[in-house]
Design an enzyme around this catalytic site. Structure first.
Site, mmCIF file in Angstrom:
data_model
loop_
_atom_site.group_PDB
_atom_site.id
_atom_site.type_symbol
_atom_site.label_atom_id
_atom_site.label_comp_id
_atom_site.label_asym_id
_atom_site.label_seq_id
_atom_site.Cartn_x
_atom_site.Cartn_y
_atom_site.Cartn_z
ATOM 1 N NE ARG A 245 -2.387 -1.339 3.448
ATOM 2 C CZ ARG A 245 -1.825 -0.612 4.393
ATOM 3 N NH1 ARG A 245 -1.899 0.712 4.349
ATOM 4 N NH2 ARG A 245 -1.215 -1.175 5.412
ATOM 5 C CE1 TYR B 259 0.177 -5.701 -1.886
ATOM 6 C CE2 TYR B 259 -0.970 -3.782 -1.019
ATOM 7 C CZ TYR B 259 -0.411 -5.032 -0.833
ATOM 8 O OH TYR B 259 -0.469 -5.615 0.411
ATOM 9 C CE LYS C 222 -6.909 -4.088 4.623
ATOM 10 N NZ LYS C 222 -5.961 -4.179 5.706
ATOM 11 C CG HIS D 58 -6.923 -3.428 10.048
ATOM 12 N ND1 HIS D 58 -5.613 -3.011 10.200
ATOM 13 C CD2 HIS D 58 -6.903 -4.372 9.076
ATOM 14 C CE1 HIS D 58 -4.843 -3.685 9.356
ATOM 15 N NE2 HIS D 58 -5.603 -4.522 8.683
ATOM 16 C CB SER E 136 -0.611 -3.883 7.898
ATOM 17 O OG SER E 136 -1.749 -3.095 7.639
ATOM 18 C CB CYS F 107 0.842 -6.798 13.797
ATOM 19 S SG CYS F 107 2.018 -5.499 13.424
ATOM 20 C CG ASP G 278 -7.379 -7.442 6.650
ATOM 21 O OD1 ASP G 278 -6.400 -7.235 7.394
ATOM 22 O OD2 ASP G 278 -7.654 -6.711 5.680
ATOM 23 N NE ARG H 133 -0.148 -8.503 2.187
ATOM 24 C CZ ARG H 133 -0.667 -8.255 3.377
ATOM 25 N NH1 ARG H 133 -1.782 -8.840 3.755
ATOM 26 N NH2 ARG H 133 -0.082 -7.415 4.203
HETATM 27 P P1 GTP Z 1 -2.443 -7.839 7.239
HETATM 28 O O1 GTP Z 1 -2.972 -8.856 6.307
HETATM 29 O O2 GTP Z 1 -1.312 -7.037 6.645
HETATM 30 O O3 GTP Z 1 -3.473 -6.939 7.822
HETATM 31 O O4 GTP Z 1 -1.657 -8.588 8.419
HETATM 32 P P2 GTP Z 1 -2.010 -9.648 9.570
HETATM 33 O O5 GTP Z 1 -2.199 -8.898 10.848
HETATM 34 O O6 GTP Z 1 -3.071 -10.588 9.165
HETATM 35 O O7 GTP Z 1 -0.612 -10.379 9.704
HETATM 36 P P3 GTP Z 1 -0.224 -11.945 9.751
HETATM 37 O O8 GTP Z 1 -1.087 -12.769 10.659
HETATM 38 O O9 GTP Z 1 -0.132 -12.424 8.370
HETATM 39 O O10 GTP Z 1 1.220 -11.876 10.436
HETATM 40 C C1 GTP Z 1 2.303 -11.267 9.862
HETATM 41 C C2 GTP Z 1 3.614 -11.725 10.479
HETATM 42 O O11 GTP Z 1 3.564 -11.790 11.897
HETATM 43 C C3 GTP Z 1 4.019 -13.114 9.988
HETATM 44 O O12 GTP Z 1 5.353 -13.052 9.546
HETATM 45 C C4 GTP Z 1 3.887 -13.973 11.203
HETATM 46 O O13 GTP Z 1 4.789 -15.036 11.188
HETATM 47 C C5 GTP Z 1 4.137 -13.013 12.361
HETATM 48 N N1 GTP Z 1 3.417 -13.447 13.572
HETATM 49 C C6 GTP Z 1 2.104 -13.720 13.682
HETATM 50 N N2 GTP Z 1 1.785 -14.137 14.931
HETATM 51 C C7 GTP Z 1 2.948 -14.093 15.636
HETATM 52 C C8 GTP Z 1 3.273 -14.407 17.001
HETATM 53 O O14 GTP Z 1 2.440 -14.787 17.819
HETATM 54 N N3 GTP Z 1 4.572 -14.226 17.363
HETATM 55 C C9 GTP Z 1 5.533 -13.800 16.502
HETATM 56 N N4 GTP Z 1 6.769 -13.658 16.937
HETATM 57 N N5 GTP Z 1 5.267 -13.517 15.205
HETATM 58 C C10 GTP Z 1 3.984 -13.650 14.781
HETATM 59 C C1 SPV Z 2 -2.939 -4.644 5.137
HETATM 60 O O1 SPV Z 2 -1.960 -4.033 4.669
HETATM 61 O O2 SPV Z 2 -3.417 -4.376 6.264
HETATM 62 C C2 SPV Z 2 -3.566 -5.746 4.376
HETATM 63 C C3 SPV Z 2 -3.145 -5.945 2.995
HETATM 64 O O3 SPV Z 2 -4.425 -6.429 4.887
HETATM 65 S S1 SPV Z 2 -3.924 -4.837 1.932
HETATM 66 O O4 SPV Z 2 -5.255 -5.343 1.599
HETATM 67 O O5 SPV Z 2 -3.115 -4.783 0.728
HETATM 68 O O6 SPV Z 2 -4.031 -3.539 2.530
HETATM 69 MN MN MN Z 3 -4.974 -5.676 6.890
#
Ligand code: GTP
Ligand code: SPV
Ligand code: MN
Length: 617
Positions: free
Chosen positions: A91, A230, A239, A259, A281, A283, A306, A398
């Site tokens: 983004r 993207y 979003k 979110h 994002s 996290c 999400d 992704r």
């Molecule tokens: P968006 O789709 O961008 O909104 O992100 P999201 O919040 O869904 O993120 P996602 O669950 O894909 O996590 C992103 C990163 O955080 C990955 O690299 C995971 O491995 C890491 N991660 C997730 N949970 C944990 C955790 O409990 N501990 C640690 N150390 N890393 C974590």
């Molecule tokens: C984020 O960045 O929080 C996402 C991916 O979930 S996107 O839909 O590209 O914003």
């Molecule tokens: Mn997101």
């Protein structure tokens, strides 16, 4: 009459059948489509019906054009790899605008532009921007079609990748058009990659433009996105609509667009609880959404990963739906030991973007397996070996996959009325200060916690990875109006809930580090141990310890059986350093001060109460 009435487009070059539906709504839609086509001048217009055959043909065409690589069906049936332009991988928050009539309505956290001025900027960009291309008209529903919390929209786009993605991420089809024809309100979203083709000019694998504009008009419920292919910039239902525009609709109608992931947690006795969690994002939302508890007897069902829309019900509870129909998840770090459910979800029918390609026609990314294959083609199409010093997959690579493919999806995940929430979690990536879990003392304190969330930047948006920034409610890039007004809206929502039935609010942090830089908490499946404590709090089964920042667990109440977290790490996970918290309070005040006096007094009072508690032990 089934040919689209597009004045500037020669009828013989149109295809796709414009649905024959009566109703004033349909005439409005056709008029709007005509207008966009007259501006952008596509060669063809295709009304997307969402059928399997149409999707097959779209994907086949993209493979023929070199826009997708078909993966080896032996390993990954029905799946594809897209490689983006190297400058179009995340983004672009600096190019994202809220074009509200008044600047104060966008607030200091958004880029603002006057609507007229922005239209004057966009019009020449969109003029002829679809030349040589097909303009797709995609009607979609967020939430089950016709559901009480659902909203519909239409995206026109010249990107096949966007169409294929929208078909996974939303509900696309003629039942949405039926609603529009019958007069249901809908959100207008326009997308162009900004790469018109001259006659005979060959297309590229990922058309886009160096100049990018992601623009929201909250008063007229429109999105105009230019120059990027993207996900977050191009799948406008996500979003742009389901967060930025929907947050404005929610402000006016009395609900919240968040979110947040959404799960059902089932305890060993079979009792079900619904939990929503807002993390910035990349996290951990997808990970927690697909949690496989490491403590016996517990189960988690996935509802969303999400976005969640939350609405106070007549019963005084807060009801939530996931408006999406798929996952657009972060690939790196997704492996059998961290998120087995995601790995299983991705068995097939998946579009991967910017991951690495194996010689056998399957995909790979950092963290999928412990040891990388000996050779790969990286996300940019270059040869890659483990010692070459570059990541094989882009850090924000992704996957796009249907929610229904998740093995632990809740059987009722698309129930129109949603689920009643028992708890809301706020979190971020914090190496220091923020404990593993802390409970808010009440709704107002919970809103205060949400408003103070900060997190280390990730690769999901352009910027310096690791830099700490404020990300209140994990909504900094997604709130479509003044964030201080949004804090006030959260307080008002709380007043509409029955105080004994409103969800309890917690702050969590899986990412606290020791002095040696390692994570103090094992995370992933073991996060169930924190959820277990939260649920025992809801049931009044365990006491909590008051602290200046909220209620903390007694470490003895955490179920740590089967894991080895040394006592000193546990202490460090919950350590509260008063000096750093006072500095944190100063930063919160500085942040609040950027809102020109609009931050609700109740939150200012929470900040003062925090300072008082920190200085009066
Ligand atoms: P968006 O789709 O961008 O909104 O992100 P999201 O919040 O869904 O993120 P996602 O669950 O894909 O996590 C992103 C990163 O955080 C990955 O690299 C995971 O491995 C890491 N991660 C997730 N949970 C944990 C955790 O409990 N501990 C640690 N150390 N890393 C974590
Ligand atoms: C984020 O960045 O929080 C996402 C991916 O979930 S996107 O839909 O590209 O914003
Ligand atoms: Mn997101």
């Amino acid at each position: 009459d089934i040919s689209p009435r597009i004045t500037d487009v020669a009828p013989q070059r149109t295809f796709g059948v414009r649905p024959r539906l009566d109703g004033d709504g349909m005439a409005d839609l056709i008029g709007w489509v005509d207008q966009i086509a007259a501006l952008t001048q596509p060669d063809r217009v295709h009304w997307v019906d969402g059928s399997r055959a149409e999707n097959d043909a779209l994907l086949r065409g993209m493979v023929e054009q070199g826009k997708l690589i078909k993966l080896n069906p032996e390993w990954r049936p029905g799946s594809y790899l897209a490689r983006s332009h190297p400058g179009d991988v995340a983004r672009t928050e600096g190019r994202t605008f809220i074009a509200s009539e008044r600047e104060a309505d966008a607030g200091p956290t958004n880029n603002w532009a006057a609507p007229d001025q922005m239209r004057a900027t966009l019009t020449p960009l969109f003029e002829g921007s679809m030349r040589g291309r097909t303009m797709y008209v995609v009607p979609f529903s967020m939430g089950a079609v016709g559901g009480p919390l659902s909203h519909i929209g239409v995206q026109v786009t010249d990107s096949e990748y966007a169409v294929a993605s929208i078909e996974v991420m939303t509900r696309v089809g003629s039942d949405v058009l039926r609603e529009i024809a019958d007069g249901a309100p809908w959100v207008k979203t326009v997308h162009s990659v900004g790469a018109p083709l001259a006659p005979g000019e060959a297309d590229v694998a990922w058309p886009c433009n160096d100049e990018k504009y992601i623009v929201h008009f909250p008063e007229t419920l429109e999105v105009w996105s230019y120059g990027s292919g993207y996900g977050g910039n191009a799948i406008l239902a996500k979003k742009c609509f389901a967060l930025r525009i929907a947050s404005v609709i929610g402000r006016d109608e009395g609900w919240l667009a968040e979110h947040m992931l959404l799960i059902r947690v089932i305890d060993p006795s079979g009792r079900a609880y619904h939990v929503a969690a807002a993390f910035p994002s990349a996290c951990g939302k997808t990970n927690l959404a697909m949690l496989k508890p490491t403590i016996p007897g517990w189960r988690v069902e996935t509802l969303g990963d999400d976005i969640a829309w939350l609405r106070p019900g007549e019963d005084g509870r807060l009801w939530a739906i996931n408006p999406e129909a798929g996952f657009f998840g972060v690939a790196p770090g997704t492996g059998e030991s961290t998120n087995l459910t995601a790995v299983e979800t991705l068995w097939g029918n998946t579009i991967f973007t910017n991951v690495a390609l194996r010689p056998d026609g399957d995909v790979w990314w950092e963290g999928l397996t412990d040891t990388p294959p000996a050779e790969l083609t990286d996300w940019q199409g270059k040869p890659w070996t483990p010692d070459c010093g570059r990541p094989a997959a882009h850090p924000n690579s992704r996957f796009t996959v249907a929610a229904a493919q998740c093995p632990q999806i809740a059987p009722d995940w698309d129930a129109p009325q949603g689920v009643p929430l028992d708890a809301i979690l706020f979190g971020g990536r914090r190496a220091t200060n923020v404990p593993l879990v802390v409970e808010a003392t009440d709704w107002t304190h919970g809103v205060f916690l949400g408003s103070t969330i900060s997190s280390e930047r990730t690769a999901a948006a352009e910027g310096t990875v690791g830099e700490l920034r404020r990300d209140p409610f994990a909504m900094l890039p997604f709130c479509g109006y003044n964030m201080a007004d949004y804090f006030g809206h959260w307080l008002r929502i709380g007043q509409r809930l029955r105080f004994d039935r409103s969800p309890r609010i917690f702050q969590v942090n899986w990412f606290r580090k020791g002095d040696d830089g390692r994570f103090l908490w094992p995370g992933f499946g073991d996060n169930a141990r924190v959820i277990d404590w939260i649920i025992r709090r809801l049931d009044g089964e365990v006491p909590a310890v008051d602290s200046p920042i909220g209620r903390l667990p007694r470490t003895a109440d955490l179920d740590l059986e089967g894991i080895d977290v040394p006592q000193e790490d546990l202490d460090a996970l919950f350590a509260i350093d008063r000096d750093s918290w006072l500095r944190e309070a100063d930063l919160t005040e500085e942040f609040y001060d950027t809102f020109d006096g609009r931050v609700p007094p109740a939150l200012r009072a929470e900040l003062e109460a925090l300072r008082y508690r920190l200085t009066h032990p």
